[in-house]
Design a protein around this motif. Structure first.
Motif, short mmCIF file in Angstrom:
data_model
loop_
_atom_site.label_atom_id
_atom_site.label_comp_id
_atom_site.label_asym_id
_atom_site.label_seq_id
_atom_site.Cartn_x
_atom_site.Cartn_y
_atom_site.Cartn_z
N TYR A 25 0.88 -1.34 -0.05
CA TYR A 25 -0.09 0.08 -0.10
C TYR A 25 0.83 1.27 -0.14
O TYR A 25 0.52 2.29 -0.78
CB TYR A 25 -0.95 -0.16 1.12
N VAL A 26 1.83 1.27 0.84
CA VAL A 26 2.84 2.49 1.04
C VAL A 26 3.42 2.72 -0.34
O VAL A 26 3.74 3.84 -0.80
CB VAL A 26 3.55 2.32 2.17
N ALA A 27 3.94 1.68 -1.04
CA ALA A 27 4.90 1.83 -2.18
C ALA A 27 3.94 2.18 -3.13
O ALA A 27 4.30 3.03 -4.17
CB ALA A 27 5.42 0.27 -2.70
N VAL A 28 2.90 1.81 -3.27
CA VAL A 28 1.73 2.34 -4.36
C VAL A 28 1.13 3.81 -4.11
O VAL A 28 1.45 4.67 -4.98
CB VAL A 28 0.71 1.16 -4.76
N ALA B 207 6.02 2.48 -6.59
CA ALA B 207 6.05 1.30 -7.60
C ALA B 207 4.81 1.38 -7.97
O ALA B 207 3.68 1.94 -7.35
CB ALA B 207 6.32 -0.14 -6.75
N THR B 208 4.52 1.08 -9.14
CA THR B 208 3.03 0.61 -9.65
C THR B 208 2.45 -0.48 -9.32
O THR B 208 2.96 -1.43 -8.69
CB THR B 208 3.09 0.70 -11.31
N ALA C 92 3.02 -5.96 -7.77
CA ALA C 92 2.71 -7.27 -7.68
C ALA C 92 3.59 -8.20 -8.08
O ALA C 92 3.79 -9.48 -7.54
CB ALA C 92 1.43 -7.50 -8.87
N GLU C 93 4.69 -7.96 -9.07
CA GLU C 93 5.68 -8.78 -9.49
C GLU C 93 6.76 -8.85 -8.36
O GLU C 93 7.11 -9.83 -7.96
CB GLU C 93 6.41 -7.94 -10.70
#
Length: 114
Positions: free
Chosen positions: A27-30, A35-36, A41-42
């Motif tokens: 959540y934080v990365a997005v 990150a996209t 997901a990857e």
């Protein structure tokens, strides 16, 4: 002995359980643009729909927590606030019914049972 897990259909990744800390990290990365959704997901080895779901749940949880937050008071969930309001209403109605019963009793007087 646990039953063996069924193999996923061709072309699909096996299901993976994410720890709460991993969900938060996604959540934080997005959210911060690190990150996209696809990249997250990857990186975590999950389907993109899982990332979308994690972000949606995290956002709703944050909104619910903020809505329940009142400055100067400990946090109360919406359900707890509704329960407290319902209990206050029950007590108010109980007092009203008692008052009306006393008024009726005084107005009509005590009648005989026969």
């Amino acid at each position: 002995m646990p039953a063996p897990r069924p193999t996923p259909p061709a072309g699909r990744k096996p299901r993976r359980r994410l720890a709460p800390s991993e969900k938060y990290e996604i959540y934080v990365a997005v959210l911060t643009g690190q990150a996209t959704q696809r990249e997250a997901a990857e990186r975590f080895g999950v389907d993109r729909s899982t990332v979308v779901h994690v972000c949606r749940v995290a956002k709703q949880g944050a909104l619910d927590a903020l809505a329940a937050s009142v400055p100067g008071r400990p946090g109360v969930s919406g359900e707890q606030a509704e329960l407290a309001a319902a209990r206050e209403e029950i007590e108010r109605l109980r007092a009203t019914v008692t008052e009306q019963a006393v008024t009726l009793h005084l107005h009509q007087g005590k009648s005989r049972w026969d």
